[in-house]
Design an enzyme around this catalytic site. Sequence first.
Site, PDB file in Angstrom:
ATOM      1  N   ARG A   1      12.702  -2.432  -8.732  1.00 39.80           N
ATOM      2  CA  ARG A   1      11.881  -2.989  -8.765  1.00 39.80           C
ATOM      3  C   ARG A   1      11.007  -2.313 -10.585  1.00 39.80           C
ATOM      4  O   ARG A   1      12.021  -2.115 -11.575  1.00 39.80           O
ATOM      5  CB  ARG A   1      11.193  -1.448  -8.833  1.00 39.80           C
ATOM      6  CG  ARG A   1      11.687  -1.073  -7.169  1.00 39.80           C
ATOM      7  CD  ARG A   1      10.970  -2.156  -6.266  1.00 39.80           C
ATOM      8  NE  ARG A   1       9.882  -2.587  -5.864  1.00 39.80           N
ATOM      9  CZ  ARG A   1       9.101  -1.777  -5.026  1.00 39.80           C
ATOM     10  NH1 ARG A   1       9.157  -0.948  -4.278  1.00 39.80           N
ATOM     11  NH2 ARG A   1       7.433  -1.819  -5.255  1.00 39.80           N
TER      12      ARG A   1
ATOM     13  N   LYS B   1       3.869   6.619   4.573  1.00 42.76           N
ATOM     14  CA  LYS B   1       3.120   4.844   4.486  1.00 42.76           C
ATOM     15  C   LYS B   1       2.818   4.952   6.389  1.00 42.76           C
ATOM     16  O   LYS B   1       1.955   3.630   5.785  1.00 42.76           O
ATOM     17  CB  LYS B   1       3.398   4.187   3.759  1.00 42.76           C
ATOM     18  CG  LYS B   1       4.138   4.254   2.232  1.00 42.76           C
ATOM     19  CD  LYS B   1       5.138   3.268   2.004  1.00 42.76           C
ATOM     20  CE  LYS B   1       5.502   3.941  -0.030  1.00 42.76           C
ATOM     21  NZ  LYS B   1       6.547   2.727  -0.413  1.00 42.76           N
TER      22      LYS B   1
ATOM     23  N   PRO C   1       0.873  -1.472  -0.230  1.00 37.05           N
ATOM     24  CA  PRO C   1      -0.305   0.227   0.249  1.00 37.05           C
ATOM     25  C   PRO C   1       0.565   0.957   0.284  1.00 37.05           C
ATOM     26  O   PRO C   1       1.838   1.682   0.953  1.00 37.05           O
ATOM     27  CB  PRO C   1      -0.498  -0.299   1.105  1.00 37.05           C
ATOM     28  CG  PRO C   1      -0.556  -1.554   1.524  1.00 37.05           C
ATOM     29  CD  PRO C   1       0.575  -2.241   0.986  1.00 37.05           C
ATOM     30  N   GLU C   2       0.368   2.195  -0.692  1.00 44.49           N
ATOM     31  CA  GLU C   2       1.259   3.674  -1.491  1.00 44.49           C
ATOM     32  C   GLU C   2       0.275   4.914  -0.429  1.00 44.49           C
ATOM     33  O   GLU C   2      -0.815   3.873   0.368  1.00 44.49           O
ATOM     34  CB  GLU C   2       1.577   3.528  -2.450  1.00 44.49           C
ATOM     35  CG  GLU C   2       2.652   2.876  -3.148  1.00 44.49           C
ATOM     36  CD  GLU C   2       2.612   2.975  -4.728  1.00 44.49           C
ATOM     37  OE1 GLU C   2       3.368   3.944  -4.513  1.00 44.49           O
ATOM     38  OE2 GLU C   2       2.742   2.093  -5.309  1.00 44.49           O
TER      39      GLU C   2
ATOM     40  N   HIS D   1      -5.192 -15.663   9.236  1.00 41.42           N
ATOM     41  CA  HIS D   1      -4.580 -14.487   9.023  1.00 41.42           C
ATOM     42  C   HIS D   1      -4.651 -13.318  10.141  1.00 41.42           C
ATOM     43  O   HIS D   1      -3.883 -12.198  10.029  1.00 41.42           O
ATOM     44  CB  HIS D   1      -4.445 -13.639   8.156  1.00 41.42           C
ATOM     45  CG  HIS D   1      -4.239 -14.938   7.058  1.00 41.42           C
ATOM     46  ND1 HIS D   1      -2.445 -15.230   6.557  1.00 41.42           N
ATOM     47  CD2 HIS D   1      -4.534 -15.975   6.364  1.00 41.42           C
ATOM     48  CE1 HIS D   1      -2.788 -16.312   5.810  1.00 41.42           C
ATOM     49  NE2 HIS D   1      -3.537 -16.596   5.357  1.00 41.42           N
TER      50      HIS D   1
ATOM     51  N   ARG E   1       0.894 -11.840   4.544  1.00 42.79           N
ATOM     52  CA  ARG E   1       3.237 -12.257   4.337  1.00 42.79           C
ATOM     53  C   ARG E   1       3.339 -11.674   5.593  1.00 42.79           C
ATOM     54  O   ARG E   1       4.406 -12.127   6.093  1.00 42.79           O
ATOM     55  CB  ARG E   1       2.906 -11.897   3.440  1.00 42.79           C
ATOM     56  CG  ARG E   1       2.744 -11.691   2.207  1.00 42.79           C
ATOM     57  CD  ARG E   1       4.224 -11.145   1.024  1.00 42.79           C
ATOM     58  NE  ARG E   1       2.645 -11.419  -0.271  1.00 42.79           N
ATOM     59  CZ  ARG E   1       3.409 -10.805  -1.475  1.00 42.79           C
ATOM     60  NH1 ARG E   1       5.077 -10.601  -1.190  1.00 42.79           N
ATOM     61  NH2 ARG E   1       3.033 -11.688  -2.378  1.00 42.79           N
TER      62      ARG E   1
END
Length: 282
Positions: A265, A60, A2-3, A93, A112
Amino acid sequence: MPELPEVETVRQSLLPLLKNKKITNIKIFLPKLIRYPKDTTTFIKKLISSKITDIERRGKFLLFRCPPYTLISHLRMEGHYQVCSKESPITNHTHIIFTLDDKTELRYQDVRQFGTLDLVHEQAEATYPPLKNLGPDPLTAAYTLEWFTNRLASKKRGLKAMLLDQTFIAGLGNIYTDEVLHRSKLHPQKLSNSLTKLESSVLFHNIRNILQHAVKEGGSSIRTYTNAQGKKGTFQKSLLVYGRTGLPCRTCHVTIIERIKVASRGTHFCPSCQTGANFNNA
């Protein structure tokens, strides 16, 4: 990951659900997510009975205001917050549960397990890493054209690498860096100190404008991202280059979008619309 637009959307969706709610209980199922204090007993003791007075954002990072402490949360790759009833099924999760005084729960979920939480005293927040090293947030008054132009001119770095550097600007990631460079007609490998004043100005304004637009659209739901209420963003429909490898450019309608690696990237750009590469990835 997420940005800025996605994190801001999460903040906006969480705030009305959490503001002025008191934390009455905390369950931690994955202690490694708590970076500070390492002792989860201390973490819980400090937060129990605290009231969430506000939720802010820097780049962020989400900042949960729980005076006299600030809970600093970084979602990393797939961190996610959900506010639900105590009766809602707990997923595999779900790693942290904050019970609130209205009997609802704030649940932190992370497939993750890369997310981080730091609980620091509000007086130490400004000097606590990683916040102390963050550059200006593009949606705040600290982000000015004069500062931006001078900083670009003072560095000999590829534009993509520089825009991804959170100590330069806080909040940009891979998606929006590709988009602002395309809309600014700048090659991702063009050197920052080679920009004209006009190019710097165009880039400056595009960064702010695109981020503001993305926030209004609820961010970009590329993979699993949703806000705290489970809603997906729609800005992905407006993407011009990101994720469009092998497809015609939506600007010139002729050239095929290419994908190369810049600053480690995956980078999407149009070779016709974005020229002037100096081939410096540092």
